[in-house]
Scaffold this motif. Structure first.
Motif, PDB file in Angstrom:
ATOM      1  N   GLY A 130       0.938  -0.910   0.132  1.00  0.00           N
ATOM      2  CA  GLY A 130      -0.267  -0.211  -0.052  1.00  0.00           C
ATOM      3  C   GLY A 130       0.674   1.364   0.065  1.00  0.00           C
ATOM      4  N   ILE A 131       1.822   0.853   0.250  1.00  0.00           N
ATOM      5  CA  ILE A 131       3.055   2.045   0.655  1.00  0.00           C
ATOM      6  C   ILE A 131       3.343   2.240  -0.335  1.00  0.00           C
ATOM      7  N   ARG A 132       3.868   1.748  -1.417  1.00  0.00           N
ATOM      8  CA  ARG A 132       5.327   1.319  -2.475  1.00  0.00           C
ATOM      9  C   ARG A 132       3.751   2.277  -3.600  1.00  0.00           C
ATOM     10  N   TRP A 133       2.196   1.447  -3.910  1.00  0.00           N
ATOM     11  CA  TRP A 133       1.725   1.621  -4.762  1.00  0.00           C
ATOM     12  C   TRP A 133       0.881   3.062  -4.597  1.00  0.00           C
ATOM     13  N   ASN A 134       1.208   3.874  -3.170  1.00  0.00           N
ATOM     14  CA  ASN A 134       0.547   4.802  -2.395  1.00  0.00           C
ATOM     15  C   ASN A 134      -0.948   4.734  -2.227  1.00  0.00           C
ATOM     16  N   THR A 135      -1.839   3.557  -2.107  1.00  0.00           N
ATOM     17  CA  THR A 135      -3.027   3.675  -1.977  1.00  0.00           C
ATOM     18  C   THR A 135      -4.083   3.210  -0.558  1.00  0.00           C
ATOM     19  N   ALA A 136      -4.598   3.884  -0.324  1.00  0.00           N
ATOM     20  CA  ALA A 136      -5.583   3.845   0.654  1.00  0.00           C
ATOM     21  C   ALA A 136      -5.991   2.583   0.970  1.00  0.00           C
ATOM     22  N   LEU A 137      -6.767   2.032  -0.381  1.00  0.00           N
ATOM     23  CA  LEU A 137      -7.212   0.577  -0.307  1.00  0.00           C
ATOM     24  C   LEU A 137      -7.046  -0.695   0.378  1.00  0.00           C
ATOM     25  N   LEU A 138      -5.336  -0.744   0.016  1.00  0.00           N
ATOM     26  CA  LEU A 138      -4.676  -1.760   0.652  1.00  0.00           C
ATOM     27  C   LEU A 138      -4.521  -1.572   1.902  1.00  0.00           C
ATOM     28  N   PHE A 139      -4.890  -0.476   2.490  1.00  0.00           N
ATOM     29  CA  PHE A 139      -4.368  -0.531   4.307  1.00  0.00           C
ATOM     30  C   PHE A 139      -5.844  -0.605   4.602  1.00  0.00           C
TER      31      PHE A 139
END
Length: 91
Positions: free
Chosen positions: A54-63
């Motif tokens: 999620g940090i690598r792809w800069n998306t909040a959905l994975l969190f």
């Protein structure tokens, strides 16, 4: 390549290695207790891997996905441990 990218790469490789080692212990564990602990550790490593991605792809959905995996992992570990110790999950 900046420092964050290098740290993420190292973290992803380390957590992936930990997932593989936990899967090995889950499959080859000599006792059921080893397998339950490996499953619990596998959930924690999966949460860590999802957060790193999620940090690598800069998306909040994975969190949010990591939170769901953590909650389901905790509940299933408690239920499995209770089943193994008492023979039933709900009294």
């Amino acid at each position: 390549m900046n420092v964050l990218d290098m740290a993420l790469n190292i973290g992803i490789v380390a957590v992936t290695l930990a997932v593989l080692l936990c899967a090995w212990r889950l499959l080859r564990g000599p006792t059921i207790t080893d397998r339950v602990l490996a499953l619990d550790t596998l959930y924690m490593n999966a949460v860590a891997l999802i957060v790193l991605l999620g940090i690598r792809w800069n998306t909040a959905l994975l969190f949010e996905g990591a939170l769901l995996v953590a909650m389901l992992g905790f509940a299933s570990t408690v239920a499995l441990a209770r089943y193994l110790s008492r023979g039933d999950v709900v009294e």
